[in-house]
Design an enzyme around this catalytic site. Structure first.
Site, mmCIF file in Angstrom:
data_model
loop_
_atom_site.group_PDB
_atom_site.id
_atom_site.type_symbol
_atom_site.label_atom_id
_atom_site.label_comp_id
_atom_site.label_asym_id
_atom_site.label_seq_id
_atom_site.Cartn_x
_atom_site.Cartn_y
_atom_site.Cartn_z
ATOM 1 N N ARG A 1 0.748 -1.334 -0.204
ATOM 2 C CA ARG A 1 -0.230 0.086 0.301
ATOM 3 C C ARG A 1 0.804 0.922 -0.513
ATOM 4 N NH1 ARG A 1 -4.214 -3.350 2.542
ATOM 5 N NH2 ARG A 1 -3.237 -3.511 4.794
ATOM 6 N N ALA B 1 -16.174 -5.324 -9.428
ATOM 7 C CA ALA B 1 -14.954 -4.939 -10.394
ATOM 8 C C ALA B 1 -15.086 -4.451 -11.380
ATOM 9 C CB ALA B 1 -14.208 -5.415 -9.736
ATOM 10 N N CYS C 1 -3.155 -13.286 -4.697
ATOM 11 C CA CYS C 1 -3.620 -13.913 -3.330
ATOM 12 C C CYS C 1 -3.740 -15.527 -2.958
ATOM 13 C CB CYS C 1 -4.634 -13.113 -2.071
ATOM 14 S SG CYS C 1 -6.136 -13.803 -2.123
ATOM 15 N N ASP D 1 -6.488 -4.993 -5.976
ATOM 16 C CA ASP D 1 -6.885 -6.100 -5.323
ATOM 17 C C ASP D 1 -7.640 -7.072 -4.374
ATOM 18 O OD1 ASP D 1 -5.102 -8.037 -3.106
ATOM 19 O OD2 ASP D 1 -5.618 -6.573 -1.438
ATOM 20 N N ASP E 1 -16.007 -1.127 -4.397
ATOM 21 C CA ASP E 1 -16.137 -2.958 -3.996
ATOM 22 C C ASP E 1 -17.218 -2.800 -3.566
ATOM 23 O OD1 ASP E 1 -13.846 -4.429 -2.065
ATOM 24 O OD2 ASP E 1 -16.656 -4.172 -1.403
#
Length: 396
Positions: free
Chosen positions: A213, A280, A340, A300, A251
């Site tokens: 970040r 998104a 991730c 992310d 979001d």
């Protein structure tokens, strides 16, 4: 050997990886006889080599592919509150050196010697996430050890991810100590954020992206910034603090966006921060149709590859995300993308991002290839646990 724990035995040759220091023993490396299969999931056992010598103590789950998770090579060591306190104390001393402020991942599973368990610290509140049956069975002594070490005002035990499902565990969320009254404040690199430890995702915050970040924020001066999958504002608000002209946090979770708005006010950047509740990909398609562009785009997303069977579909999703986001970056601007998914190797992620960039008709250069912050250490024999990959690019 003096302990009276149940014993499980390795197949002949099944100890090769374990003898090299690997903390996992798979079910096909063990003699899974009726006695082993009858053991309770999460029991602490003594693992015996094929020649009858003890290898160490481990969590055992007869229903999991990862049948044994080694805790110590000392087969006679008691696995109790004292054992856990020593592991926690070691992890605590390291985090204090690495991070300093009391906002970090305190325990990162195997790398910190408590397999299948993560612990995040939010000042005087601690969240325990037991993701393996053994860690789940040891929650009470772990909570007691945490209470002795940190004396927090509240301890939350929470877990509902796919790892628990694979271990045959139901979702869990309870207060093991104290009370919670709404979102709590945490700090990162001088910024103030809010985390909902009762209703938020995972442990309520993603400390793994802390340094990323700040890295992305270095490119935010005088920029119009888009923060996709923003959750409660980590990337976007750090960019706003570092001189962004405008920040849009996108979001699906309105609750997370509400926290982002409150955190924007805490950081004195509310006037330059806006939010939009949207999926998104849909947002990006609409932004493309409207020819909306930004100087810095950050994405992310949650894991697109949750298991091996999702590999090809997930790879296409990362490629699509790279294509759509690259199309929203102004010439000379910057793009930050992360994965991730531990089932998505770094080289494959980079290849999919490159293909997406090409499909968008754009070119550029990778400025940084990064991973998780150092309070998420990696066990030397578990390179696949380096799950987080991120690329920062300049786009032509």
């Amino acid at each position: 050997m003096s302990n009276d724990r149940a014993r499980v035995k390795l197949q002949p040759g099944g100890d090769k990886r374990a003898m090299l220091g690997h903390p996992w023993i798979f079910s096909n490396e063990l003699v899974m006889d009726s006695g082993a299969k009858a053991l309770e999931p999460g029991a602490v056992v003594t693992v015996m080599r094929a020649d009858g010598r003890p290898l160490g103590a481990a969590f055992f789950n007869p229903h999991s592919l990862i049948a044994a998770r080694l805790l110590t090579r000392d087969a006679d060591r008691a696995i109790d509150e004292t054992f856990l306190h020593r592991r926690l104390e070691r992890a605590f001393k390291l985090r204090e050196r690495l991070i300093g402020a009391p906002y970090y991942r305190l325990v990162h599973a195997e790398a910190d010697g408590i397999p299948g368990c993560v612990v995040d610290r939010f000042g005087d509140v601690v969240v325990v996430e037991p993701n393996a049956a053994g860690a789940d069975r040891l929650v009470e002594p772990l909570v007691a050890a945490l209470d002795r070490l940190l004396k927090p005002r509240a301890i939350v035990v929470s877990g509902d991810g796919p790892a628990r499902t694979l271990e045959g565990l139901p979702p869990i969320h309870r207060l093991a100590k104290g009370t919670l009254d709404g979102a709590i404040e945490l700090q990162e690199h001088g910024a103030r954020f809010l985390a909902d430890l009762a209703e938020g995702q995972k442990t309520g915050w993603f400390y793994d992206q802390r340094d990323n970040r700040l890295l992305a924020a270095r490119f935010a001066q005088d920029a119009d910034v888009l923060d996709l999958y923003s959750y409660s504002g980590g990337f976007g608000l750090q960019a706003a603090r570092h001189g962004a002209k405008s920040v849009l946090s996108v979001d699906r979770s309105q609750a997370a966006l509400d926290l982002a708005r409150r955190a924007a006010a805490l950081n004195g950047v509310a006037e330059k921060h806006a939010t939009e509740s949207a999926e998104a990909f849909e947002f990006l398609e609409q932004a493309g149709a409207a020819h909306r562009t930004f100087d810095l785009v950050m994405a992310d997303p949650p894991a697109f590859v949750k298991s091996r069977k999702d590999f090809h579909q997930g790879g296409r999703a990362y490629r699509k995300l790279a294509r759509l986001t690259a199309g929203r970056v102004r010439t000379g601007g910057f793009l930050f993308l992360a994965s991730c998914s531990h089932h998505m190797p770094a080289e494959e992620f980079r290849a999919q991002v490159a293909r997406g960039l090409h499909e968008a008709g754009r070119s550029g250069r990778i400025l940084h290839a990064t991973g998780a912050a150092p309070d998420h250490p990696v066990h030397p024999m578990l390179p696949e646990s380096a799950y987080l990959k991120a690329l920062l690019l300049q786009v032509d």
